[in-house]
Scaffold this active site. Structure first.
Site, PDB file in Angstrom:
ATOM      1  N   LYS A 187       0.111   4.269  -0.297  1.00 44.65           N
ATOM      2  CA  LYS A 187      -0.516   5.475   0.280  1.00 44.65           C
ATOM      3  C   LYS A 187      -0.285   6.671  -0.659  1.00 44.65           C
ATOM      4  O   LYS A 187      -0.183   6.475  -1.871  1.00 44.65           O
ATOM      5  CB  LYS A 187      -0.006   5.720   1.700  1.00 44.65           C
ATOM      6  CG  LYS A 187      -0.113   4.455   2.555  1.00 44.65           C
ATOM      7  CD  LYS A 187       0.075   4.675   4.016  1.00 44.65           C
ATOM      8  CE  LYS A 187      -0.075   3.340   4.751  1.00 44.65           C
ATOM      9  NZ  LYS A 187      -0.031   3.455   6.186  1.00 44.65           N
TER      10      LYS A 187
ATOM     11  N   ASN B 266       0.870  -1.178   0.000  1.00 41.32           N
ATOM     12  CA  ASN B 266       0.000   0.000   0.000  1.00 41.32           C
ATOM     13  C   ASN B 266       0.907   1.228   0.000  1.00 41.32           C
ATOM     14  O   ASN B 266       1.497   1.561   1.023  1.00 41.32           O
ATOM     15  CB  ASN B 266      -0.882  -0.043   1.263  1.00 41.32           C
ATOM     16  CG  ASN B 266      -1.665   1.237   1.469  1.00 41.32           C
ATOM     17  OD1 ASN B 266      -1.760   2.071   0.565  1.00 41.32           O
ATOM     18  ND2 ASN B 266      -2.233   1.391   2.661  1.00 41.32           N
TER      19      ASN B 266
ATOM     20  N   GLY C 281       2.598   2.343  10.758  1.00 39.34           N
ATOM     21  CA  GLY C 281       3.624   3.372  10.613  1.00 39.34           C
ATOM     22  C   GLY C 281       4.353   3.708  11.900  1.00 39.34           C
ATOM     23  O   GLY C 281       5.059   4.710  11.985  1.00 39.34           O
TER      24      GLY C 281
ATOM     25  N   HIS D 271      -9.547   1.518   4.933  1.00 36.43           N
ATOM     26  CA  HIS D 271      -8.265   1.688   5.628  1.00 36.43           C
ATOM     27  C   HIS D 271      -8.470   2.674   6.772  1.00 36.43           C
ATOM     28  O   HIS D 271      -9.241   3.629   6.646  1.00 36.43           O
ATOM     29  CB  HIS D 271      -7.202   2.204   4.648  1.00 36.43           C
ATOM     30  CG  HIS D 271      -5.830   2.177   5.247  1.00 36.43           C
ATOM     31  ND1 HIS D 271      -5.397   3.134   6.136  1.00 36.43           N
ATOM     32  CD2 HIS D 271      -4.810   1.296   5.119  1.00 36.43           C
ATOM     33  CE1 HIS D 271      -4.167   2.837   6.521  1.00 36.43           C
ATOM     34  NE2 HIS D 271      -3.787   1.719   5.922  1.00 36.43           N
TER      35      HIS D 271
ATOM     36  N   GLU E 235      -6.803   5.049   7.790  1.00 33.31           N
ATOM     37  CA  GLU E 235      -6.527   6.457   7.451  1.00 33.31           C
ATOM     38  C   GLU E 235      -7.732   7.072   6.742  1.00 33.31           C
ATOM     39  O   GLU E 235      -8.011   8.251   6.898  1.00 33.31           O
ATOM     40  CB  GLU E 235      -5.245   6.538   6.603  1.00 33.31           C
ATOM     41  CG  GLU E 235      -4.011   6.296   7.477  1.00 33.31           C
ATOM     42  CD  GLU E 235      -2.805   5.709   6.765  1.00 33.31           C
ATOM     43  OE1 GLU E 235      -2.759   5.731   5.519  1.00 33.31           O
ATOM     44  OE2 GLU E 235      -1.908   5.214   7.476  1.00 33.31           O
TER      45      GLU E 235
ATOM     46  N   GLU F  86      -5.463  -4.592  10.708  1.00 32.08           N
ATOM     47  CA  GLU F  86      -4.432  -3.565  10.872  1.00 32.08           C
ATOM     48  C   GLU F  86      -4.711  -2.769  12.144  1.00 32.08           C
ATOM     49  O   GLU F  86      -5.490  -1.802  12.113  1.00 32.08           O
ATOM     50  CB  GLU F  86      -4.449  -2.611   9.675  1.00 32.08           C
ATOM     51  CG  GLU F  86      -4.117  -3.265   8.366  1.00 32.08           C
ATOM     52  CD  GLU F  86      -3.515  -2.268   7.375  1.00 32.08           C
ATOM     53  OE1 GLU F  86      -2.425  -2.548   6.872  1.00 32.08           O
ATOM     54  OE2 GLU F  86      -4.119  -1.214   7.146  1.00 32.08           O
TER      55      GLU F  86
ATOM     56  N   SER G  10       3.278  -2.032  10.344  1.00 34.72           N
ATOM     57  CA  SER G  10       4.721  -2.144  10.606  1.00 34.72           C
ATOM     58  C   SER G  10       5.317  -3.493  10.234  1.00 34.72           C
ATOM     59  O   SER G  10       6.214  -3.995  10.923  1.00 34.72           O
ATOM     60  CB  SER G  10       5.034  -1.792  12.069  1.00 34.72           C
ATOM     61  OG  SER G  10       4.720  -0.432  12.314  1.00 34.72           O
TER      62      SER G  10
ATOM     63  N   GLY H 105       4.838   1.361   4.522  1.00 32.32           N
ATOM     64  CA  GLY H 105       6.154   1.970   4.306  1.00 32.32           C
ATOM     65  C   GLY H 105       7.177   1.055   3.651  1.00 32.32           C
ATOM     66  O   GLY H 105       7.901   1.481   2.735  1.00 32.32           O
TER      67      GLY H 105
HETATM   68  P1  PGA Z   1       2.836   0.387   7.580  1.00 31.19           P
HETATM   69  O1  PGA Z   1       1.345   0.617   6.975  1.00 31.19           O
HETATM   70  O2  PGA Z   1       3.324  -0.928   7.013  1.00 31.19           O
HETATM   71  O3  PGA Z   1       3.628   1.568   7.084  1.00 31.19           O
HETATM   72  O4  PGA Z   1       2.689   0.336   9.051  1.00 31.19           O
HETATM   73  C1  PGA Z   1       0.455  -0.445   6.783  1.00 31.19           C
HETATM   74  C2  PGA Z   1      -0.837   0.065   6.224  1.00 31.19           C
HETATM   75  O5  PGA Z   1      -1.308   1.134   6.649  1.00 31.19           O
HETATM   76  O6  PGA Z   1      -1.442  -0.562   5.329  1.00 31.19           O
END
Ligand code: PGA
Length: 252
Positions: free
Chosen positions: A12, A10, A173, A97, A99, A167, A212, A234
């Site tokens: 983002k 992803n 993150g 998601h 976010e 998640e 993460s 990330g």
């Molecule tokens: P992250 O994000 O691997 O950067 O923690 C995962 C996600 O939000 O899908």
């Protein structure tokens, strides 16, 4: 249970045209084609979906969107429909998601409409669920995820049209992850809840862990029998990291 693992990146809101080089590098590191025993997916920003799908054509690496509108078309300035993503070459779309839930106030009913739109357009929906840090501290994470699943998963979904990504919001993150026991327990709980919603079809739905995931922890997470893959933020932006996560599955 032979559920094919799904390793999804992803991106983002990251990636200009030049980022397509990362996708090329990924395919090169895979030796030209994705492994036959796993599904690999990159979800770039909407501006790159069509180019990415062309870039990845024939490699077996799929392209996905990060969100879609519930409607097929119409007066929704700035939005992208599931049909548009499919038309651009996407095979998947992430919906719900955390976010999007936080930044755009998307509730479970809204996420469910988006997931239904994905199904209507022939895309696989990756429905995201997960508790906040405060909810985990209170010990109500299973109740929270149960409500999210009941509200967000379309009853007509199948193993090929749905994956669920667990998640935990506090792990996204942050470099923090739940313990392996906590991941296994939550995935088992999600499977049980999916049985209530989908009946036997629940056995075919992939449940991904996200939050993460890095080259250093991917093997131990993907080794859990309750985990059918990962949604990687990330660490999916750089081909060398993402490839290590894809390969960690084999050593897992
Ligand atoms: P992250 O994000 O691997 O950067 O923690 C995962 C996600 O939000 O899908």
């Amino acid at each position: 249970m032979a559920r094919k693992p799904l390793i999804a990146g992803n991106w983002k809101m990251n990636g200009l045209q030049a980022a397509r080089a990362e996708a090329r590098k990924l395919v090169e590191s895979l030796g030209g084609v994705a492994p036959a025993d796993a599904d690999i997916l990159i979800c770039p920003p909407a501006t790159l979906v069509a180019d990415m799908a062309r870039e990845l054509e024939g490699s077996g690496v799929a392209t996905g969107g990060q969100d879609c509108h519930a409607a097929e078309s119409g007066a929704h300035t700035g939005d992208v429909s599931a049909e548009m993503l499919a038309d651009a070459g996407a095979a998947y779309v992430i919906v719900g998601h955390s976010e999007r839930r936080a930044d755009h106030g998307e509730d479970d009913a809204h996420v469910c409409e988006k997931a239904k739109a994905a199904l209507r357009a022939g895309l696989s929906a990756i429905v995201c669920v997960g508790e906040s840090e405060a909810q985990r501290e209170k010990g109500v994470q299973e109740d929270v995820v149960e409500v999210q699943l009941d509200g967000s998963v379309p009853k007509a979904a199948t193993g090929s049209s749905l994956a669920v990504a667990y998640e935990p919001v506090w792990a996204i993150g942050t470099g923090k992850t739940p313990s392996l026991d906590d991941i296994a327990a939550m995935h088992a709980w999600i499977r049980e809840r999916l049985h209530h919603i989908l009946g036997d079809e629940a056995e075919n739905v992939r449940i991904l862990y996200g939050g993460s995931v890095k080259p250093g922890n991917a093997a131990e997470i993907l080794r859990l029998e309750q985990v059918d893959g990962a949604l990687v933020g990330g660490a999916s932006l750089k081909a060398p990291d993402f490839i290590q996560i894809i390969q960690a599955r084999q050593s897992g």
